[in-house]
Design an enzyme around this catalytic site. Sequence first.
Site, PDB file in Angstrom:
ATOM      1  N   TYR A   1       0.820  -1.210   0.000  1.00 34.33           N
ATOM      2  CA  TYR A   1       0.000   0.000   0.000  1.00 34.33           C
ATOM      3  C   TYR A   1       0.856   1.263   0.000  1.00 34.33           C
ATOM      4  O   TYR A   1       1.790   1.405   0.786  1.00 34.33           O
ATOM      5  CB  TYR A   1      -0.922   0.030   1.234  1.00 34.33           C
ATOM      6  CG  TYR A   1      -1.667   1.333   1.377  1.00 34.33           C
ATOM      7  CD1 TYR A   1      -2.730   1.640   0.538  1.00 34.33           C
ATOM      8  CD2 TYR A   1      -1.279   2.281   2.328  1.00 34.33           C
ATOM      9  CE1 TYR A   1      -3.407   2.843   0.652  1.00 34.33           C
ATOM     10  CE2 TYR A   1      -1.945   3.489   2.450  1.00 34.33           C
ATOM     11  CZ  TYR A   1      -3.008   3.767   1.605  1.00 34.33           C
ATOM     12  OH  TYR A   1      -3.666   4.965   1.708  1.00 34.33           O
TER      13      TYR A   1
ATOM     14  N   HIS B   1      -3.742  16.229  -1.998  1.00 37.37           N
ATOM     15  CA  HIS B   1      -4.152  16.275  -0.597  1.00 37.37           C
ATOM     16  C   HIS B   1      -3.974  17.651   0.039  1.00 37.37           C
ATOM     17  O   HIS B   1      -4.300  17.852   1.204  1.00 37.37           O
ATOM     18  CB  HIS B   1      -3.365  15.231   0.214  1.00 37.37           C
ATOM     19  CG  HIS B   1      -3.806  13.818  -0.034  1.00 37.37           C
ATOM     20  ND1 HIS B   1      -3.855  13.262  -1.291  1.00 37.37           N
ATOM     21  CD2 HIS B   1      -4.233  12.841   0.817  1.00 37.37           C
ATOM     22  CE1 HIS B   1      -4.269  12.004  -1.213  1.00 37.37           C
ATOM     23  NE2 HIS B   1      -4.517  11.725   0.055  1.00 37.37           N
TER      24      HIS B   1
ATOM     25  N   ASN C   1       1.380  11.238   6.042  1.00 39.54           N
ATOM     26  CA  ASN C   1       0.778  10.374   7.061  1.00 39.54           C
ATOM     27  C   ASN C   1       1.437  10.674   8.405  1.00 39.54           C
ATOM     28  O   ASN C   1       2.661  10.664   8.506  1.00 39.54           O
ATOM     29  CB  ASN C   1       1.002   8.909   6.702  1.00 39.54           C
ATOM     30  CG  ASN C   1      -0.294   8.183   6.377  1.00 39.54           C
ATOM     31  OD1 ASN C   1      -0.411   6.998   6.621  1.00 39.54           O
ATOM     32  ND2 ASN C   1      -1.268   8.888   5.837  1.00 39.54           N
TER      33      ASN C   1
ATOM     34  N   TYR D   1     -16.000  28.286  48.186  1.00 37.82           N
ATOM     35  CA  TYR D   1     -15.264  27.233  47.479  1.00 37.82           C
ATOM     36  C   TYR D   1     -14.157  27.792  46.575  1.00 37.82           C
ATOM     37  O   TYR D   1     -13.112  27.157  46.407  1.00 37.82           O
ATOM     38  CB  TYR D   1     -16.211  26.412  46.610  1.00 37.82           C
ATOM     39  CG  TYR D   1     -17.114  25.470  47.364  1.00 37.82           C
ATOM     40  CD1 TYR D   1     -17.131  25.418  48.756  1.00 37.82           C
ATOM     41  CD2 TYR D   1     -17.960  24.610  46.672  1.00 37.82           C
ATOM     42  CE1 TYR D   1     -17.963  24.554  49.430  1.00 37.82           C
ATOM     43  CE2 TYR D   1     -18.799  23.731  47.337  1.00 37.82           C
ATOM     44  CZ  TYR D   1     -18.800  23.715  48.728  1.00 37.82           C
ATOM     45  OH  TYR D   1     -19.618  22.855  49.399  1.00 37.82           O
TER      46      TYR D   1
ATOM     47  N   ARG E   1     -11.352  28.209  49.067  1.00 38.01           N
ATOM     48  CA  ARG E   1     -11.062  27.037  49.883  1.00 38.01           C
ATOM     49  C   ARG E   1     -10.684  25.818  49.038  1.00 38.01           C
ATOM     50  O   ARG E   1      -9.884  24.978  49.457  1.00 38.01           O
ATOM     51  CB  ARG E   1     -12.295  26.712  50.731  1.00 38.01           C
ATOM     52  CG  ARG E   1     -12.036  25.683  51.794  1.00 38.01           C
ATOM     53  CD  ARG E   1     -13.216  25.326  52.681  1.00 38.01           C
ATOM     54  NE  ARG E   1     -14.481  25.933  52.418  1.00 38.01           N
ATOM     55  CZ  ARG E   1     -15.651  25.324  52.535  1.00 38.01           C
ATOM     56  NH1 ARG E   1     -15.684  24.050  52.882  1.00 38.01           N
ATOM     57  NH2 ARG E   1     -16.780  25.950  52.316  1.00 38.01           N
TER      58      ARG E   1
ATOM     59  N   PHE F   1      -1.253   6.119  12.555  1.00 35.24           N
ATOM     60  CA  PHE F   1      -1.558   7.513  12.227  1.00 35.24           C
ATOM     61  C   PHE F   1      -2.822   8.017  12.925  1.00 35.24           C
ATOM     62  O   PHE F   1      -3.138   9.201  12.853  1.00 35.24           O
ATOM     63  CB  PHE F   1      -1.767   7.653  10.709  1.00 35.24           C
ATOM     64  CG  PHE F   1      -2.705   6.615  10.149  1.00 35.24           C
ATOM     65  CD1 PHE F   1      -4.052   6.627  10.447  1.00 35.24           C
ATOM     66  CD2 PHE F   1      -2.225   5.587   9.347  1.00 35.24           C
ATOM     67  CE1 PHE F   1      -4.913   5.659   9.955  1.00 35.24           C
ATOM     68  CE2 PHE F   1      -3.076   4.612   8.843  1.00 35.24           C
ATOM     69  CZ  PHE F   1      -4.430   4.661   9.156  1.00 35.24           C
TER      70      PHE F   1
ATOM     71  N   GLU G   1     -11.775   5.019   5.403  1.00 34.56           N
ATOM     72  CA  GLU G   1     -11.436   5.622   6.695  1.00 34.56           C
ATOM     73  C   GLU G   1     -12.757   5.905   7.412  1.00 34.56           C
ATOM     74  O   GLU G   1     -13.285   7.019   7.373  1.00 34.56           O
ATOM     75  CB  GLU G   1     -10.601   6.878   6.471  1.00 34.56           C
ATOM     76  CG  GLU G   1      -9.274   6.542   5.784  1.00 34.56           C
ATOM     77  CD  GLU G   1      -8.619   7.726   5.092  1.00 34.56           C
ATOM     78  OE1 GLU G   1      -9.049   8.860   5.328  1.00 34.56           O
ATOM     79  OE2 GLU G   1      -7.682   7.495   4.300  1.00 34.56           O
TER      80      GLU G   1
END
Length: 525
Positions: free
Chosen positions: A57, A87, A199, A283, A286, A331, A416
Site C-alpha cells: 500500500y 491532498h 501520514n 469554594y 477554599r 496515524f 477511513e
Amino acid sequence: MQLPETFHFGEHHLTTGIAIGIAEHKIKAVLTDSCLEKIKASCQRVQNIVDKGDTVYGINTGFGPLCNTKISKEDTRILQSNILQSHSVGVGTPISEQLAKLMLILKIHALSKGYSGIAETTIKRMLWHMENDAIPVVPSQGSVGASGDLAPLSHLFLPLIGLGKVTYQGKTISTQKLFDKTGLTPLELGPKEGLALINGTQFIAAHAVLVVQKLQHCLRHADIIGAMMIEGLQGSIKPFFEELHQLRPFKGNQHVAGRIRTLLQGSEILEDHIDCERVQDPYSLRCIPQVHGASRNTWLHLKELLETELNSVTDNPIIINDELTISGGNFHGQPLAMALDYAALAASELGNISDRRIYLALEGNSPGVPKLLMEDTGINSGYMILQYTTAALASENKSLCFPASADSIPTSLGQEDHVSMGSISGRKALQIIENVEKILAIELLTAAQAFEYRKPLKSGVLLDEIHKFLRTKVSFAESDRVFADDIEKGIEIIRKSEIIGLVDKTMMKKKLQWDSPHLNEFEMY
C-alpha cells in the site's frame, strides 16, 4: 533538569521542552551518521519492494479507496508528487509559524527513526527549512485526524517539490521565490516518500506541545494569583495544610496546596486574621487545591501521552525490516484527541474558578475591602464590568468544551470509517487557553486591587514582590478609567510569564523552595 545543548533526531528522547527549544534555536538539532544510515537502509528497503514488484500500500498502489489500484514501477515517483498536490486541500487562516515549525521538527524526528522509507536528500531538505526558518504556510482547517493530518502535512511539504508558500525573513512568499533567493531546486520524491510525509499526527501533536506549554503557564499563574486573592480577601490558610491533603493524596492537589503555602509563607496579613470568627471560605478560595489540582493532573496526563507520541512512528505503511511491512493504524489521532479534549476542559475550569474569585472580590463581604473594589462608588462603577468580560470568556470556553473526539464522519469512501477529529481538539484547546490567559489577567488586576486594602500589612516576600512589580505596570484605581488598557497590560504580563520569572528569581535570591512532594513531575522538560 537542564535542557540539552544538542539533540539527535531519531535517537534522543524528544520532549515538549526540547521541541520548543529547537524551534527557538536554543537547542541545536542534528542528524547523526548512525541516524542517516538507518534512513538510507529504510529507503533501500522501499526500493527493493518496487524492484521486486510486491504489492504494498502506498508504494505501488493508489491511496485510500484506491488501495487495490496497482501502480507501475515507472509511475511510483509521479504517484508521490501527485499525493502532495491532491491532498493539499486545507482552508482557513494559516496556523502560526511556531506551530508549523513544530510540525516540521516533530516530523523530522519521526521519519529519522528509520521505518518510513524517506530519502536522505528529503530529510536534509526538511532540516534546511527548519534551520533557516523557511517555514511553510499551513492552513488551519481540513484535517480529520485519522489517516494522519493529511491536508496540513501536505501543505507543510509542498515546498519540497517547489509548490506552496513559505514565510521567510519576515515575509510570506511563493516557494519559487524562495528558490530564486537561495538557489534551491525542487526535489523528486522517491517511492513512498509522499505518503510518509503526509501520514502522521504532527499537526495534532504540535498543537499538543503548545497546549502543554501554555496550560502549564496558566496553572502556575492561577496558583500565584489565587494566593494573592486569598490575601486580599483574608482567606484561611488551613485548607492548604499538608495534613489535609495527605488524606486525599492526588498529586495535583498536593502540589497546588504546597505552592500556596510557599507563596503565603511569612505573611503578616494571615497572622492578622488568624483568630477571626469566619468559619470557612467560599469554594473558589477554599477549594483551590482540588480544582487547580485536578487541572494539574489533567496536564500531567497529557504531557505523559504526548511524550509517547513525540517519540513514535506514526506514518503508514511502516517498513519494519527487509521481510516485514505493516499497513496499520499508527496515524490515528485518537490517543491525543481525547487527551486534548480533557485538557480543554481542565483549562476551562481554571478560568471558571478564576471568574468566581473575581466575582467574590467585588461583593464587598471581606472586612476592609469595599464593594466593587473602590471606595467612591455610585459615580464610579469600579471593577464591576471587568467581571462581565470574564463571565463572557468563561461562558465562551464552556461552549468550546464539547469534545471533538466524540464525533466521527467517515471519509475516503468509507475506507477511513472512524476518525479522531484530533486536529479540532487541539485547535479548540489552544483557543480556550488564550481565553483563560485573559481571565487570569483580569483576576490579577482585581486581586492586586483587593491586596492594596491590606496595607500597611505585608504579605510574604513573593506576593509583595509581585504586587510591587504590577504597580510599575498598572496603578491602583481610585476612580473609573479605561480599564481595557489595564487589561491589555495584564494580558501581556501573563503571556510573557513575567510574574513567574519574578517568583523564580525571588526564590533563588531568598533561597526558598517550593513545598511540594511532586515538584519534578509537574515541570516541563
